[in-house]
Write an enzyme that holds these catalytic residues in place. Sequence first.
Site, PDB file in Angstrom:
ATOM      1  N   CYS A 147      41.250  56.827  48.249  1.00  0.00           N
ATOM      2  CA  CYS A 147      40.883  57.713  49.351  1.00  0.00           C
ATOM      3  C   CYS A 147      41.106  57.027  50.693  1.00  0.00           C
ATOM      4  CB  CYS A 147      39.411  58.112  49.244  1.00  0.00           C
ATOM      5  SG  CYS A 147      38.946  58.861  47.683  1.00  0.00           S
ATOM      6  N   CYS A 148      41.701  57.763  51.608  1.00  0.00           N
ATOM      7  CA  CYS A 148      41.802  57.329  53.006  1.00  0.00           C
ATOM      8  C   CYS A 148      41.605  58.583  53.850  1.00  0.00           C
ATOM      9  CB  CYS A 148      43.132  56.618  53.281  1.00  0.00           C
ATOM     10  SG  CYS A 148      44.625  57.617  53.100  1.00  0.00           S
ATOM     11  N   GLY A 149      42.012  58.572  55.085  1.00  0.00           N
ATOM     12  CA  GLY A 149      41.800  59.730  55.941  1.00  0.00           C
ATOM     13  C   GLY A 149      42.541  60.967  55.477  1.00  0.00           C
TER      14      GLY A 149
END
Length: 152
Positions: A66-68
């Site tokens: 998960c990232c932005g």
Amino acid sequence: MRIVVAGDSVGVSLSEVLAAHLATCPGLEVTEMSRSPDGAGEYYANIAERVGQAILAGKFDRGILCCGTGIGMAISANKVPGIRAAQTHDTFSAERAAKSNDAHIITLGARVVGTELAKTIVNAWLASDFDPQGPSAKNVEAIGTLDAKYRR
């Protein structure tokens, strides 16, 4: 099934929610690996490499990053030779990541999907399996050939 979940500074909250959700699912062994063992600050490339290498080493069966937006993690994970990562923001793409592409990793954007949708996406991916004799087998084989061609 052994699952590893990790997120960068933006994605860590979603990663932790997903790890907690998966911990309630029967038959899953879940590890959250967002934080570096030495406590150093990291870029998503470092996290994706750590997770990808752990999957290739056989410590985990699949991974969730998960990232932005999910984009940086997908790009980074796909730089690890032998890893196939797919950015997913809906259940159909998550299902196809498994069934059509034999993706080791899916990526999600914490700024793009809410936590309940993210749980549903992850569930769809984990409920789907690649058929090595199916219609997409030759495509996945070709991806492996391309990967080997440019591997250093």
